[in-house]
Design a protein around this motif. Structure first.
Motif, PDB file in Angstrom:
ATOM      1  N   PRO A   1       0.912  -1.220  -0.052  1.00 10.99           N
ATOM      2  CA  PRO A   1       0.000  -0.075   0.092  1.00 10.99           C
ATOM      3  C   PRO A   1       0.881   1.193  -0.043  1.00 10.99           C
ATOM      4  CG  PRO A   1      -0.691  -1.544   1.575  1.00 10.99           C
ATOM      5  CD  PRO A   1       0.450  -2.052   1.176  1.00 10.99           C
ATOM      6  N   ARG A   2       0.394   2.184  -0.715  1.00 17.19           N
ATOM      7  CA  ARG A   2       1.345   3.467  -0.906  1.00 17.19           C
ATOM      8  C   ARG A   2       0.286   4.420  -0.233  1.00 17.19           C
ATOM      9  NH1 ARG A   2       5.004   3.045  -6.492  1.00 17.19           N
ATOM     10  NH2 ARG A   2       5.151   0.912  -6.300  1.00 17.19           N
ATOM     11  N   VAL A   3       1.253   5.395   0.392  1.00 22.27           N
ATOM     12  CA  VAL A   3       0.523   6.427   1.037  1.00 22.27           C
ATOM     13  C   VAL A   3       0.826   7.958   0.434  1.00 22.27           C
ATOM     14  CG1 VAL A   3       0.022   7.825   3.319  1.00 22.27           C
ATOM     15  CG2 VAL A   3       0.311   5.344   3.380  1.00 22.27           C
TER      16      VAL A   3
ATOM     17  N   ALA B   1       5.452   5.060   2.230  1.00 28.24           N
ATOM     18  CA  ALA B   1       5.154   6.402   2.297  1.00 28.24           C
ATOM     19  C   ALA B   1       6.520   7.578   2.066  1.00 28.24           C
ATOM     20  CB  ALA B   1       4.578   6.836   3.808  1.00 28.24           C
TER      21      ALA B   1
ATOM     22  N   VAL C   1       3.780  -0.443   4.805  1.00 31.19           N
ATOM     23  CA  VAL C   1       3.278   0.768   4.000  1.00 31.19           C
ATOM     24  C   VAL C   1       4.350   1.384   3.207  1.00 31.19           C
ATOM     25  CG1 VAL C   1       1.133   0.772   5.126  1.00 31.19           C
ATOM     26  CG2 VAL C   1       2.994   2.535   5.740  1.00 31.19           C
TER      27      VAL C   1
ATOM     28  N   THR D   1      -4.794   4.814   1.712  1.00 29.64           N
ATOM     29  CA  THR D   1      -3.667   4.220   0.563  1.00 29.64           C
ATOM     30  C   THR D   1      -4.251   3.983  -0.649  1.00 29.64           C
ATOM     31  OG1 THR D   1      -3.811   2.108   0.815  1.00 29.64           O
ATOM     32  CG2 THR D   1      -3.065   2.968   2.642  1.00 29.64           C
TER      33      THR D   1
END
Length: 261
Positions: free
Chosen positions: A31-33, A114, A112, A142
């Motif tokens: 998951p990218r924030v 970020a 994650v 995300t």
């Protein structure tokens, strides 16, 4: 001598390549924030509709909040992030994502990606788009949807506390975004409100962690306060403050940290 030279060259080459191998081993599906653009959208809406009523603007903000989240400025200095080779968008310095190991809301380990931690006046800074900030876990937006993380991670979130008359016992607390100070409290003492760059609005955090935008002139909030001059000191917090909100016979005292400068 030729053998030694070749061996030395191979060692140097391996050392140079090793970090790249580690970076490339990062899973690209984590998951990218990305920081929330909610406040930018609200400013643009105000410019397009200069006469928009604060309540209409608040309603629009709450609709978009569920999608974009609201940026909480947190301190990730104690989290050992790992640099990747994946480019971070919307930046002019060719920054890349960092991987952060976290504990999920279910207690399991998770990761994650970020932004790389940035410099802040009193530590590190990272923006996390939050949709809910309860005392046990937080919801982060995300690119894979909303994920839950434990509030016991090493991320340092700003906290505001409701204290009793002795100023020593906490009766309620809220996780809030840093860089601002409490601007109001609800008439029932269950929600704290913080200032925004949008002057006509405040953002509230309820006892269960729900976030909600309201007009600054809302009737059910208390905005009149005084900052106490005498209170228990904390040797580990030079920015400690106590703010007493009053309306008639109703009185609430909040413990918080003044903006770090």
């Amino acid at each position: 001598m030729k053998v030694i030279s070749v061996s030395f060259a191979l060692i140097v080459l391996c050392l140079a390549v090793a970090p790249n191998i580690e970076a490339q081993s990062v899973r690209s599906d984590l998951p990218r924030v990305l920081p929330s653009t909610l406040l930018t959208e609200l400013r643009e809406k105000q410019e397009a509709e200069p006469d928009i009523a604060p309540q209409r603007l608040a309603d629009h903000a709450n609709e978009r909040l569920a999608v974009l989240g609201f940026n909480y400025h947190i301190d990730p200095c104690d989290v050992e992030s790992r640099k990747t080779e994946f480019k971070f968008p919307l930046t002019e310095y060719n920054e890349v994502f960092h991987v952060y190991p976290l504990t999920g809301g279910d207690g399991n380990n998770m990761q994650v990606m970020a932004k790389e931690p940035g410099d802040a006046p009193c530590g590190c800074s990272l923006d996390l788009p939050i949709t809910r900030a309860a005392n046990d876990q937080l919801q982060i937006v995300t690119d894979k949807g909303s994920v839950s993380i434990s509030a016991k991670n090493k991320f340092l979130f700003e906290k505001v506390e409701l204290v009793d008359a002795t100023l020593r016992k906490t009766t309620r607390s809220w996780y809030v975004h840093s860089g601002v100070e409490p601007a109001a409290v609800s008439a029932d003492g269950k929600t704290v409100y913080m200032d925004l760059e949008i002057e006509s609005l405040l953002i509230g955090t309820s006892a269960d962690g729900a976030l909600r935008f309201v007009p600054r002139t809302s009737a059910d909030i208390i905005t009149k306060y005084v900052d106490l001059r005498r209170f228990p000191k904390d040797p580990d917090n030079d920015y400690l403050g106590f703010r007493q909100f009053t309306k008639g016979k109703v009185k609430y005292t909040l413990k918080f940290s003044h903006v770090c400068t």
